[in-house]
Write a protein that holds these residues in place. Structure first.
Motif, PDB file in Angstrom:
ATOM      1  N   GLU A 265       0.812  -1.221   0.000  1.00 31.82           N
ATOM      2  CA  GLU A 265       0.000   0.000   0.000  1.00 31.82           C
ATOM      3  C   GLU A 265       0.843   1.267   0.000  1.00 31.82           C
ATOM      4  OE1 GLU A 265      -2.917  -0.125   3.127  1.00 31.82           O
ATOM      5  OE2 GLU A 265      -3.308  -2.246   2.778  1.00 31.82           O
TER       6      GLU A 265
ATOM      7  N   SER B 293      -0.330  -4.054  -3.612  1.00 30.09           N
ATOM      8  CA  SER B 293      -1.016  -2.760  -3.745  1.00 30.09           C
ATOM      9  C   SER B 293      -0.062  -1.584  -3.899  1.00 30.09           C
ATOM     10  CB  SER B 293      -1.954  -2.535  -2.556  1.00 30.09           C
ATOM     11  OG  SER B 293      -2.913  -3.560  -2.490  1.00 30.09           O
TER      12      SER B 293
ATOM     13  N   HIS C  72      -2.297  -7.117  -6.552  1.00 33.04           N
ATOM     14  CA  HIS C  72      -2.826  -5.756  -6.713  1.00 33.04           C
ATOM     15  C   HIS C  72      -1.759  -4.743  -7.113  1.00 33.04           C
ATOM     16  CE1 HIS C  72      -6.680  -7.148  -5.323  1.00 33.04           C
ATOM     17  NE2 HIS C  72      -6.094  -7.688  -4.271  1.00 33.04           N
TER      18      HIS C  72
END
Length: 173
Positions: free
Chosen positions: A114, A138, A159
Motif C-alpha cells: 500500500e 497494492s 494488486h
C-alpha cells in the motif's frame, strides 16, 4: 513510557516528526523494550534524519506504517541491525533505497504494501538473508525485476500492475 504518553496525548495536535520519537526511543532503551509502534501518527519525515537508531540496536520490531512519510534518508536504519520485523505499509514513498536494508541481516518480516512504489531495485533485498515474510502488494509496480531472498516462505505482490517479470524471479523459491 512517560514520553510515549505525552506523544499519544498530543496525537491530534498536528504533524509529528520522527525527531519527536527520540524520547520514546530513549524510554525503550532504558526499559529494554523490543517493539516500537508508531502507526498512523501523522509523522511526515525527520528533520534530523540520520542516525535516528544510533545506539538503538535493541529494537526488534518497528511499525511505522500508515504515516504520510514521503521519503526516508538512506541511512535512517543504519544501526537497526537487530530488527526482525519492519512494517512500512501505507507510506507515501515511491522509491526504495538499497542502503535501507544494508545492515538488516536479521530481518524476517518486511511489509512494503500500500505504498506508492513504481519500481524496486534488483538488489534491494540481497542482504536480507533471513527474510521469510515479504509483502509488497497494492503498489504501482509494472515490471518486477527484484531478486527474492532464498529463505522466503510468504511472498505477497498482488494488486500491482505487473506486466513483466524477470525470467529468474521464481528460481530461488
Amino acid at each position: 513510557a512517560d514520553a510515549a504518553r505525552k506523544l499519544w496525548k498530543h496525537r491530534d495536535v498536528g504533524v509529528l516528526f520522527i525527531d519527536a520519537i527520540e524520547a520514546v526511543l530513549r524510554a525503550i532503551e532504558q526499559k529494554a523494550g523490543r517493539e516500537l509502534f508508531v502507526t498512523g501518527t501523522r509523522i511526515e519525515q525527520s528533520r534530523r534524519r540520520r542516525y535516528v537508531f544510533q545506539r538503538r540496536e535493541k529494537i526488534m520490531h518497528l511499525y511505522i506504517d500508515h504515516n504520510p512519510i514521503l521519503n526516508i534518508d538512506p541511512f535512517f536504519f543504519n544501526t537497526a541491525t537487530d530488527l526482525k520485523s519492519l512494517w512500512m505499509s501505507g507510506l507515501k514513498i515511491d522509491a526504495i533505497s538499497t542502503i535501507w536494508f544494508e545492515y538488516m541481516e536479521n530481518l524476517e518480516e518486511l511489509r512494503l504494501d500500500e505504498m506508492e512504489l513504481s519500481s524496486i531495485p534488483y538488489n534491494a533485498f540481497d542482504k536480507l538473508v533471513n527474510l521469510k515474510k515479504f509483502q509488497f502488494s497494492s503498489n504501482h509496480l509494472q515490471i518486477l525485476t527484484v531478486s527474492v531472498p532464498k529463505n522466503i516462505t510468504e511472498l505477497h505482490f498482488s494488486h500491482n500492475q505487473i506486466n513483466m517479470m524477470i525470467p529468474t524471479f521464481f528460481d530461488e523459491l
